[in-house]
Write a protein that holds these residues in place. Sequence first.
Motif, PDB file in Angstrom:
ATOM      1  N   LEU A 133      11.628  34.448  43.238  1.00  0.00           N
ATOM      2  CA  LEU A 133      10.026  34.037  42.802  1.00  0.00           C
ATOM      3  C   LEU A 133       9.124  35.286  43.304  1.00  0.00           C
ATOM      4  O   LEU A 133       9.547  36.106  44.266  1.00  0.00           O
ATOM      5  N   ALA A 134       8.321  35.407  42.592  1.00  0.00           N
ATOM      6  CA  ALA A 134       7.158  36.156  42.950  1.00  0.00           C
ATOM      7  C   ALA A 134       6.439  36.037  44.423  1.00  0.00           C
ATOM      8  O   ALA A 134       6.065  37.208  44.959  1.00  0.00           O
ATOM      9  N   GLU A 135       6.195  34.936  44.467  1.00  0.00           N
ATOM     10  CA  GLU A 135       5.744  34.739  45.902  1.00  0.00           C
ATOM     11  C   GLU A 135       6.719  33.381  46.485  1.00  0.00           C
ATOM     12  O   GLU A 135       6.966  32.556  45.990  1.00  0.00           O
ATOM     13  N   PRO A 136       7.692  33.830  47.641  1.00  0.00           N
ATOM     14  CA  PRO A 136       8.287  32.966  48.370  1.00  0.00           C
ATOM     15  C   PRO A 136       7.636  31.808  48.659  1.00  0.00           C
ATOM     16  O   PRO A 136       6.502  31.486  49.081  1.00  0.00           O
ATOM     17  N   VAL A 137       8.660  30.506  48.820  1.00  0.00           N
ATOM     18  CA  VAL A 137       8.028  29.219  49.400  1.00  0.00           C
ATOM     19  C   VAL A 137       8.649  29.050  50.744  1.00  0.00           C
ATOM     20  O   VAL A 137       9.554  29.340  50.679  1.00  0.00           O
ATOM     21  N   PRO A 138       7.879  28.142  51.560  1.00  0.00           N
ATOM     22  CA  PRO A 138       8.573  27.945  52.836  1.00  0.00           C
ATOM     23  C   PRO A 138       9.366  26.583  52.451  1.00  0.00           C
ATOM     24  O   PRO A 138       9.314  25.732  51.288  1.00  0.00           O
ATOM     25  N   MET A 139      10.416  26.043  53.475  1.00  0.00           N
ATOM     26  CA  MET A 139      10.986  24.803  53.413  1.00  0.00           C
ATOM     27  C   MET A 139      10.333  23.644  53.214  1.00  0.00           C
ATOM     28  O   MET A 139      10.841  22.630  52.786  1.00  0.00           O
ATOM     29  N   ASN A 140       8.971  23.473  53.683  1.00  0.00           N
ATOM     30  CA  ASN A 140       8.308  22.501  53.711  1.00  0.00           C
ATOM     31  C   ASN A 140       7.888  22.043  52.507  1.00  0.00           C
ATOM     32  O   ASN A 140       7.413  20.658  51.863  1.00  0.00           O
ATOM     33  N   ARG A 141       8.142  22.972  51.316  1.00  0.00           N
ATOM     34  CA  ARG A 141       7.982  22.173  50.134  1.00  0.00           C
ATOM     35  C   ARG A 141       8.906  21.048  49.428  1.00  0.00           C
ATOM     36  O   ARG A 141       8.794  20.446  48.467  1.00  0.00           O
ATOM     37  N   PHE A 142      10.193  21.247  50.285  1.00  0.00           N
ATOM     38  CA  PHE A 142      11.397  20.324  49.813  1.00  0.00           C
ATOM     39  C   PHE A 142      11.529  19.118  50.780  1.00  0.00           C
ATOM     40  O   PHE A 142      12.214  18.338  50.597  1.00  0.00           O
ATOM     41  N   ARG A 143      10.650  19.147  51.999  1.00  0.00           N
ATOM     42  CA  ARG A 143      10.574  17.954  52.788  1.00  0.00           C
ATOM     43  C   ARG A 143      11.968  17.408  53.388  1.00  0.00           C
ATOM     44  O   ARG A 143      12.244  16.376  53.360  1.00  0.00           O
ATOM     45  N   PRO A 144      13.033  18.483  53.680  1.00  0.00           N
ATOM     46  CA  PRO A 144      14.283  17.960  54.191  1.00  0.00           C
ATOM     47  C   PRO A 144      14.206  17.240  55.626  1.00  0.00           C
ATOM     48  O   PRO A 144      13.282  17.445  56.423  1.00  0.00           O
ATOM     49  N   ASN A 145      15.037  16.449  56.030  1.00  0.00           N
ATOM     50  CA  ASN A 145      15.220  16.236  57.356  1.00  0.00           C
ATOM     51  C   ASN A 145      16.128  16.922  58.079  1.00  0.00           C
ATOM     52  O   ASN A 145      15.868  17.328  59.236  1.00  0.00           O
ATOM     53  N   LEU A 146      17.293  17.363  57.430  1.00  0.00           N
ATOM     54  CA  LEU A 146      18.192  18.290  58.189  1.00  0.00           C
ATOM     55  C   LEU A 146      18.294  19.417  57.364  1.00  0.00           C
ATOM     56  O   LEU A 146      18.588  19.500  56.172  1.00  0.00           O
ATOM     57  N   VAL A 147      18.312  20.420  57.928  1.00  0.00           N
ATOM     58  CA  VAL A 147      18.252  21.924  57.358  1.00  0.00           C
ATOM     59  C   VAL A 147      19.430  22.416  58.192  1.00  0.00           C
ATOM     60  O   VAL A 147      19.591  22.721  59.554  1.00  0.00           O
ATOM     61  N   PHE A 148      20.355  23.300  57.306  1.00  0.00           N
ATOM     62  CA  PHE A 148      21.266  23.704  57.856  1.00  0.00           C
ATOM     63  C   PHE A 148      21.238  25.380  57.770  1.00  0.00           C
ATOM     64  O   PHE A 148      20.933  25.798  56.506  1.00  0.00           O
ATOM     65  N   SER A 149      22.121  26.263  58.547  1.00  0.00           N
ATOM     66  CA  SER A 149      22.147  27.649  58.055  1.00  0.00           C
ATOM     67  C   SER A 149      23.547  27.858  58.339  1.00  0.00           C
ATOM     68  O   SER A 149      24.581  27.222  58.431  1.00  0.00           O
ATOM     69  N   GLY A 150      23.721  29.148  57.559  1.00  0.00           N
ATOM     70  CA  GLY A 150      25.275  29.558  57.274  1.00  0.00           C
ATOM     71  C   GLY A 150      25.684  29.146  56.113  1.00  0.00           C
ATOM     72  O   GLY A 150      25.187  28.506  55.180  1.00  0.00           O
ATOM     73  N   GLY A 151      27.100  29.839  55.863  1.00  0.00           N
ATOM     74  CA  GLY A 151      27.693  29.321  54.750  1.00  0.00           C
ATOM     75  C   GLY A 151      26.896  30.073  53.450  1.00  0.00           C
ATOM     76  O   GLY A 151      26.150  30.997  53.763  1.00  0.00           O
ATOM     77  N   ALA A 152      27.493  29.794  52.196  1.00  0.00           N
ATOM     78  CA  ALA A 152      26.855  30.434  50.968  1.00  0.00           C
ATOM     79  C   ALA A 152      25.900  29.574  50.487  1.00  0.00           C
ATOM     80  O   ALA A 152      25.781  28.454  50.798  1.00  0.00           O
ATOM     81  N   ALA A 153      25.174  30.203  49.609  1.00  0.00           N
ATOM     82  CA  ALA A 153      23.919  29.584  48.931  1.00  0.00           C
ATOM     83  C   ALA A 153      24.385  28.624  48.094  1.00  0.00           C
ATOM     84  O   ALA A 153      25.314  28.779  47.264  1.00  0.00           O
TER      85      ALA A 153
END
Length: 272
Positions: A171-191
Motif C-alpha cells: 500500500l502507498a499508505e499503511p492502514v492500522p489493524m482497526n480497519r479489520f475489527r478483530p477480537n483476537l490479534v496474534f503475532s509470530g509465524g508467517a504472513a
Amino acid sequence: MAAPLLLSDLYIYPVKSLGGIRVAEAEIEPRGLRHDRRWLIVDHRNQFMTQRQHADMALLHVSPAYNGFLLTHQQRPELLPLYVPFEATPERTLFVTIWDDMVFAWRGTPEADAWLSEALGRECRLVYMSDMVVRNVEPELNPADAVVSFADGYPFLLAGTEALAELNTRLAEPVPMNRFRPNLVFSGGAAWEEDAWHEFQVGGLPFRAVRPCGRCVMTTIDQQTAQKSAEPLRTLATYRTQAGKVMFGQNVTGPGRGTLRVGDPIAVVSRR
C-alpha cells in the motif's frame, strides 16, 4: 526461525460497528468475548445500522468507563460524553432486524437514543442483546446450538500482525489493524499462515477457525475521519480473493468459557 505464536492484542466492541476497546484480558462467554457487540444501533424501522451505510458512525469514539463505556463524537465536542453500562435492564423491549435475523432486544435509555440521534443526524435507538436471546451461528461446519451476539456471524474474528504487515508493504499508505475489527490479534509465524489453521489453542483453550472472513467496504473507512477510499480493499482484491470475496482474517468459534490474556501462547493443533 519464525517468532512464536502469541496473542498480542484483545479487542471488544461494545456497540456493533463502533470502535473497539483494547483490553489486557477478557472473559469468554458462549457468544464470544464478554461485552462484545451486545449493544446495537437501529434506525426508526428497528433495522440494524453499520458503517457500511453510515460511515459517520466511525466518528463515535468508545472508551472504557466503570462497568460500562463512554461514547464521544470526535468532531463535535459540544456533545457531552454519553455513559452506557455494559448491560441493560428489561424495562422496555422490541424486536430488531440484523441481516436475516429478527431478535428480541432490550431498549437502552431515552437519553442514549436522543444522544445518538443528535450525533448521527437521524432517528436511531440503542438496543441490547440479553442472555435470553438465541441467535444461532451459521450452521455450516459449526457445533449445534452455537450462538452469536450482534456480530455479523461468528463469535470471534482472528487476524495476524504479519498478514497486516505484508499487506502494508503493498500500500502507498499503511492502514492500522482497526480497519479489520478483530477480537483476537496474534503475532509470530508467517504472513497469512492462519489460512491453514483449523483447530488451535490460545492459552490452552480450544478454538476453531471455521472459514476466512470476507471483507466489505468498512475496511476502506478511516476510523479517525470517516473518509472512504479504495484501499485496502482494492489491493487485497488482487491477491486475496476467494469465491468472489476479498479475505482477511478468520471467523472463529471458541470454548464457550474461559479467560484470555494478552501474551497467551498459541498452539496450532490441526490444519486444513
